[in-house]
Write a protein that holds these residues in place. Structure first.
Motif, mmCIF file in Angstrom:
data_model
loop_
_atom_site.group_PDB
_atom_site.id
_atom_site.type_symbol
_atom_site.label_atom_id
_atom_site.label_comp_id
_atom_site.label_asym_id
_atom_site.label_seq_id
_atom_site.Cartn_x
_atom_site.Cartn_y
_atom_site.Cartn_z
ATOM 1 N N LEU A 1 4.767 0.350 -10.661
ATOM 2 C CA LEU A 1 3.699 1.288 -10.578
ATOM 3 C C LEU A 1 3.085 1.586 -11.835
ATOM 4 N N GLN B 1 1.641 2.161 -3.373
ATOM 5 C CA GLN B 1 0.635 3.236 -4.199
ATOM 6 C C GLN B 1 0.596 4.760 -3.856
ATOM 7 N N CYS C 1 -2.395 4.694 -9.124
ATOM 8 C CA CYS C 1 -2.068 3.561 -10.066
ATOM 9 C C CYS C 1 -2.407 2.214 -9.438
ATOM 10 N N TYR D 1 0.698 -1.081 0.003
ATOM 11 C CA TYR D 1 -0.070 0.124 -0.125
ATOM 12 C C TYR D 1 0.834 1.189 -0.191
ATOM 13 N N PRO E 1 -0.466 -1.626 -8.676
ATOM 14 C CA PRO E 1 0.997 -2.170 -8.463
ATOM 15 C C PRO E 1 0.840 -3.475 -9.258
#
Length: 457
Positions: free
Chosen positions: A380, A326, A332, A323, A334
């Motif tokens: 990403l 991100q 985005c 997390y 991942p």
């Protein structure tokens, strides 16, 4: 194949425990990374081994695909029903059946999560050591041969599963292994099932190895002026035989994500996160030794603590890396991947990967359980951007090729799922066909998680 007939028969068998609503199907079609949502045709919620056996008998007769589902935290689409059929949600089989404190083992159903087991063990002086970060189900962890931050000292699920109860594709129930610590009796079917990703059978019970809580635990953090300095510290520590419990590497971009996600202020530089287990004197000695090694490799700011809250905060930050990534590119999605190489090639593998990421137009970061040669990248990419997805896949492919060139493996812990299928032949050669022969023997109709691990169509 008659999926509709299978759905009708399962509805009659399970009643409200068989669901075909869009909402429930959607939940079981999602994953933690970039793969598109792939809902099954229905979701079954068994509550016993006999439920699972009856479900598989029906699905075998109707040739309906069955994909076991734990908590859905896998990262290579391992639990997606890519050929339709049913998702077999094991979450209601969540009982802890026995704790054998003197024998250092536990018997659990597959829906028990690792955190639930350790909460139950809190007052026993024991714990279950395998820690992949996510609060995954123990059945799912066995199916994917999970490991994580503590594998350096305590091993992976391969070393910590003593025995299993498994339902085969035709509904037969078998038991593999025993509570004994070793055996020379027959083929090791337990190890065959562990890591098979639900393609050979459905796990309905596990006997797990437990560990005694160490007398003392301390955690430490240290920053470096270069990736090589951090990785060389890892290699030298292992070579000196320091019995590390955890040894995690994060690069500067990962640190930036940690700061964004948790509001921290760590210097944006490569870091090692460390943990030591043992007696109070041993832990202090280990920390001092690693601090000296780190200093010789450009390490600075070595801080260590025995306070439980400090350790918990450190590992919570590390476990939330998915997390945190991100936040590096809001909006985005991942794409994560991992490889594992011999420890002697670790620095080379990490540096080559970092150079690939630096030359790429997309944002990428590195984190890893580098004490055992395993590291991950978080790539990403913009949602729906086919060009960026292609670039990310190419970067992942280069990592896989790098691992094989260096005598390693295409996955240290994520498993194969869909994402690694194209590289299995390159790693295993003729042995991949032997895996397919085993699959044909145990699942001749190819109903168990079809399209994963092997190709038999």
């Amino acid at each position: 194949m008659c999926i509709e007939t299978a759905l009708d028969r399962l509805r009659n068998l399970l009643g409200s425990r068989f669901v075909t609503s869009d909402a429930v199907r959607s939940i079981h079609g999602r994953n933690e990374t970039w793969y598109p949502e792939t809902p099954p045709d229905g979701v079954a919620f068994p509550e016993s081994t006999e439920d699972v056996a009856q479900i598989l008998r029906i699905c075998s007769e109707e040739r309906c695909p069955v994909v076991p589902w734990g908590t859905g935290t896998s990262l290579e689409a391992n639990a997606l029903a890519v050929r339709g059929g049913i998702s077999l949600d094991m979450g209601r089989m969540d009982r802890i059946l026995a704790i054998h404190s003197e024998g250092l083992d536990a018997v659990v159903q597959p829906g028990v999560t690792r955190e639930a087991l350790n909460t139950h063990l809190r007052d026993s002086g024991l714990f279950f050591p395998v820690d992949p970060g996510a609060n995954a189900s123990l059945g799912g962890m066995a199916a994917t041969r999970a490991s994580g931050t503590t594998a350096l000292r305590y091993g992976t699920m391969r070393e910590n599963v003593l025995a299993l109860e498994v339902v085969l594709a035709d509904g037969r129930v078998i038991r593999t292994g025993s509570r004994a610590r070793k055996s020379a009796s027959g083929y090791d079917l337990t190890r065959l099932i562990v890591g098979s990703e639900g393609t050979l059978g459905v796990i309905t019970e596990l006997t797990l190895r437990l560990q005694g809580q160490p007398e003392a635990i301390s955690a430490a953090i240290c920053r470096f002026d270069s990736i090589r300095g951090a990785v060389d510290t890892v290699i030298q520590t292992i070579q000196m035989g320091v019995p590390m419990a955890r040894m995690e590497f994060v690069d500067d971009r990962t640190v930036r994500g940690f700061n964004f996600h948790s509001g921290g202020s760590m210097p944006e530089a490569p870091h090692l996160f460390l943990e030591f287990h043992g007696s109070e004197s041993a832990v202090a000695e280990q920390a001092a030794t690693v601090a000296e090694i780190a200093a010789d490799n450009g390490g600075a700011g070595f801080e260590w603590s025995t306070r439980t809250e400090d350790r918990a905060a450190l590992w919570k930050m590390r476990h939330n890396v998915h997390y945190a990534y991100q936040t590096l590119r809001p909006g985005c999605m991942p794409m994560t991947t991992d490889i594992c190489v011999p420890i002697s090639r670790l620095a080379e593998a990490v540096l080559e990967t970092r150079a690939d990421l630096d030359a790429s137009p997309i944002t990428g970061a590195i984190v890893g359980h580098v004490g055992d040669g395993n590291f991950h990248t978080g790539l990403l990419i913009e949602r729906g951007n086919a060009e960026e997805l292609a670039i990310a896949k190419d970067l992942a492919g280069r990592m896989n090729a790098r691992a094989l060139r260096m005598g390693g493996t295409i996955s240290g812990e994520h498993g194969i799922g869909l994402g690694k299928m194209d590289y299995m032949e390159a790693e295993h050669g003729p042995a991949w066909e032997v895996m397919a022969q085993l699959k044909r023997c145990l699942d001749p109709l190819n109903i168990l998680n079809p399209g994963k691990v092997v190709r038999i169509d």
